[in-house]
Design a protein around this motif. Structure first.
Motif, PDB file in Angstrom:
ATOM      1  N   THR A  38       0.835  -1.191   0.000  1.00  0.00           N
ATOM      2  CA  THR A  38       0.000   0.000   0.000  1.00  0.00           C
ATOM      3  C   THR A  38       0.876   1.249   0.000  1.00  0.00           C
ATOM      4  OG1 THR A  38      -1.904   1.033   1.120  1.00  0.00           O
ATOM      5  CG2 THR A  38      -0.176   0.084   2.530  1.00  0.00           C
ATOM      6  N   GLY A  39       0.217   2.407   0.083  1.00  0.00           N
ATOM      7  CA  GLY A  39       0.913   3.680   0.181  1.00  0.00           C
ATOM      8  C   GLY A  39       0.455   4.408   1.432  1.00  0.00           C
ATOM      9  N   GLU A  40       1.147   5.458   1.798  1.00  0.00           N
ATOM     10  CA  GLU A  40       0.819   6.192   3.022  1.00  0.00           C
ATOM     11  C   GLU A  40      -0.613   6.727   2.970  1.00  0.00           C
ATOM     12  OE1 GLU A  40       2.572   6.572   5.723  1.00  0.00           O
ATOM     13  OE2 GLU A  40       4.512   5.756   5.099  1.00  0.00           O
ATOM     14  N   PHE A  43      -3.416   3.867   2.523  1.00  0.00           N
ATOM     15  CA  PHE A  43      -3.746   3.075   3.706  1.00  0.00           C
ATOM     16  C   PHE A  43      -4.480   3.913   4.741  1.00  0.00           C
ATOM     17  CE2 PHE A  43      -2.965   0.777   7.687  1.00  0.00           C
ATOM     18  CZ  PHE A  43      -3.511  -0.450   7.308  1.00  0.00           C
ATOM     19  N   LEU A  58       2.545  -4.464   6.801  1.00  0.00           N
ATOM     20  CA  LEU A  58       2.416  -3.473   5.736  1.00  0.00           C
ATOM     21  C   LEU A  58       3.754  -3.230   5.049  1.00  0.00           C
ATOM     22  CD1 LEU A  58       0.233  -0.720   7.488  1.00  0.00           C
ATOM     23  CD2 LEU A  58      -0.544  -2.689   6.146  1.00  0.00           C
ATOM     24  N   TYR A  59       3.704  -3.101   3.737  1.00  0.00           N
ATOM     25  CA  TYR A  59       4.894  -2.780   2.944  1.00  0.00           C
ATOM     26  C   TYR A  59       4.527  -1.623   2.010  1.00  0.00           C
ATOM     27  CZ  TYR A  59       6.274  -7.284   4.767  1.00  0.00           C
ATOM     28  OH  TYR A  59       6.564  -8.323   5.618  1.00  0.00           O
ATOM     29  N   ARG A  60       5.244  -0.529   2.140  1.00  0.00           N
ATOM     30  CA  ARG A  60       4.917   0.686   1.381  1.00  0.00           C
ATOM     31  C   ARG A  60       5.649   0.707   0.039  1.00  0.00           C
ATOM     32  NH1 ARG A  60       0.939   2.854   4.896  1.00  0.00           N
ATOM     33  NH2 ARG A  60       1.736   2.727   7.029  1.00  0.00           N
ATOM     34  N   TYR A  61       4.932   1.067  -0.993  1.00  0.00           N
ATOM     35  CA  TYR A  61       5.577   1.248  -2.292  1.00  0.00           C
ATOM     36  C   TYR A  61       6.171   2.647  -2.362  1.00  0.00           C
ATOM     37  CZ  TYR A  61       2.285   4.332  -4.825  1.00  0.00           C
ATOM     38  OH  TYR A  61       1.554   5.405  -5.278  1.00  0.00           O
ATOM     39  N   ASN A  62       7.043   2.905  -3.328  1.00  0.00           N
ATOM     40  CA  ASN A  62       7.730   4.204  -3.385  1.00  0.00           C
ATOM     41  C   ASN A  62       7.132   5.153  -4.412  1.00  0.00           C
ATOM     42  OD1 ASN A  62       8.664   3.339  -5.890  1.00  0.00           O
ATOM     43  ND2 ASN A  62      10.818   3.245  -5.296  1.00  0.00           N
ATOM     44  N   GLY A  87      -4.965   0.474  -2.669  1.00  0.00           N
ATOM     45  CA  GLY A  87      -4.563   1.790  -3.144  1.00  0.00           C
ATOM     46  C   GLY A  87      -5.071   2.100  -4.533  1.00  0.00           C
ATOM     47  N   VAL A  91      -0.278   1.625  -6.950  1.00  0.00           N
ATOM     48  CA  VAL A  91      -0.150   0.672  -5.837  1.00  0.00           C
ATOM     49  C   VAL A  91      -0.575  -0.715  -6.295  1.00  0.00           C
ATOM     50  CG1 VAL A  91      -1.037   0.010  -3.587  1.00  0.00           C
ATOM     51  CG2 VAL A  91      -0.457   2.389  -4.008  1.00  0.00           C
TER      52      VAL A  91
END
Length: 355
Positions: A38-40, A43, A58-62, A87, A91
């Motif tokens: 997900t993203g900030e 999420f 959770l793992y954030r994409y850039n 997302g 995402v």
């Protein structure tokens, strides 16, 4: 084996309803280890709506939707049997890429109604610097796409409008490609793709204005639902049925070219595709169709000029990165015209700018 020519309609399961996200735990029961990509912002939007215990890692994409970022995330996850991607389009595309790297399933929970990324096994792959790299064809479609109409009322209007622009391109691109085919060359699935694209056109022309108004009022109506399912689901069906004949053509090639102009990096995908439709039609000398679309574009808020995409330098030199890429050998403008040149793309843009 060429996966790009296979009939691949879309998600394994497509579940819709009001409040359906509250059933998420039940949908996850078959899986032992869930990893969330997900993203900030994505999420946070999801959490504000879901408001239940959510104990998955959770793992954030850039933000890039690149293969490099997908590999980084897969390395961080290590082991899982499903990716739950929450997302917007990038995402979800990142989630598909991670699932491909790990050879596992992916579940799509869109936080926006803006494109067919939640449904299709195809990915718009970018370089780490966010310039377009390629269309990626995943070995798996999403295992499940969850469409919660109530939740998706959080879609910002500009994203919703961009989704309309991206999706209406399905008709103009498939017709631009297939009108070059004889009736004998139009297979059963190509014909089904054309038919689905016509349904898309009819729904969007008839329901988009009401759907936008419904979004503003934060109310779920049949028109809103139809536009949502058209943008997310039907758009993916067209390319799934007709394969290479129903995916990208001139409009998406212009989008890809515009990604090489830094001024457009903040612009939404669908807005650039919508402008690309006009350029494709200008190249094929369908000026009356452009004039018809102008009214629809103005009523919905889609761009008719490069200035609306923050491109102020419309000189040949200024547009060269766009025109050269759009006319390149690897791009899909060649599905419309195999001999397309950067000069012809530039001239088509000048026609659009002059109308």
């Amino acid at each position: 084996m060429d996966i790009t020519v296979e009939v691949r309609p879309g998600a394994n399961r497509y579940a819709t309803g009001k409040g359906i996200l509250q059933d998420l735990p039940a949908y996850l029961v078959p899986f032992k280890k869930v990893a969330v990509v997900t993203g900030e912002i994505s999420f946070q939007i999801f959490s504000d709506y879901y408001q239940k215990e959510f104990n998955y890692p959770l793992y954030r994409y850039n933000g890039s939707a690149s293969r490099e970022d997908a590999q980084r995330i897969a390395d961080e996850i290590g082991e899982a049997d499903v990716i739950l991607a929450i997302g917007g389009g990038r995402v979800l595309d990142t989630g598909k890429l991670v699932a491909e790297v790990m050879n596992i399933e992916m579940i799509a929970v869109p936080t926006l109604i803006s494109n067919c990324a939640p449904f299709t096994p195809i990915v718009a792959v970018y370089h780490p610097d966010r310039t377009f790299r390629e269309m990626g064809f995943m070995p798996r479609a999403p295992f499940l796409t969850l469409i919660d109409y109530q939740f998706l009322l959080v879609t910002p209007q500009d994203y919703f409008v961009a989704g309309i622009g991206d999706t209406i391109a399905k008709w103009y691109e498939i017709i631009g490609i297939t009108k070059q085919l004889s009736e004998e060359e139009k297979t059963a699935y190509i014909r089904l793709g054309i038919a689905s694209a016509k349904v898309i056109l009819d729904i969007l022309l008839s329901d988009s204005i009401e759907g936008i108004a419904d979004l503003k009022k934060q109310q779920i109506t049949p028109a809103f639902e139809r536009v949502a399912d058209t943008i997310i689901g039907l758009a993916g069906e067209t390319g799934g049925f007709a394969a290479t004949y129903g995916r990208s053509a001139g409009a998406h090639a212009i989008h890809d070219g515009l990604s090489y102009l830094e001024a457009t990096h903040a612009q939404l995908h669908g807005n650039k595709v919508a402008y690309g439709i006009l350029v494709q039609l200008a190249h094929t000398n369908e000026l009356d169709e452009i004039k018809k679309l102008h009214t629809f574009y103005k009523n919905t808020g889609l761009p008719t000029k490069l200035a609306e995409l923050d491109v102020l330098d419309t000189s040949k030199e200024g547009l060269a990165p766009c025109t050269q890429h759009a006319a390149s050998l690897e791009e899909t403008f060649r599905m419309i015209d195999p001999e397309i040149t950067p000069e012809q793309v530039y001239q088509a843009i000048q026609i659009v700018e002059s109308l």
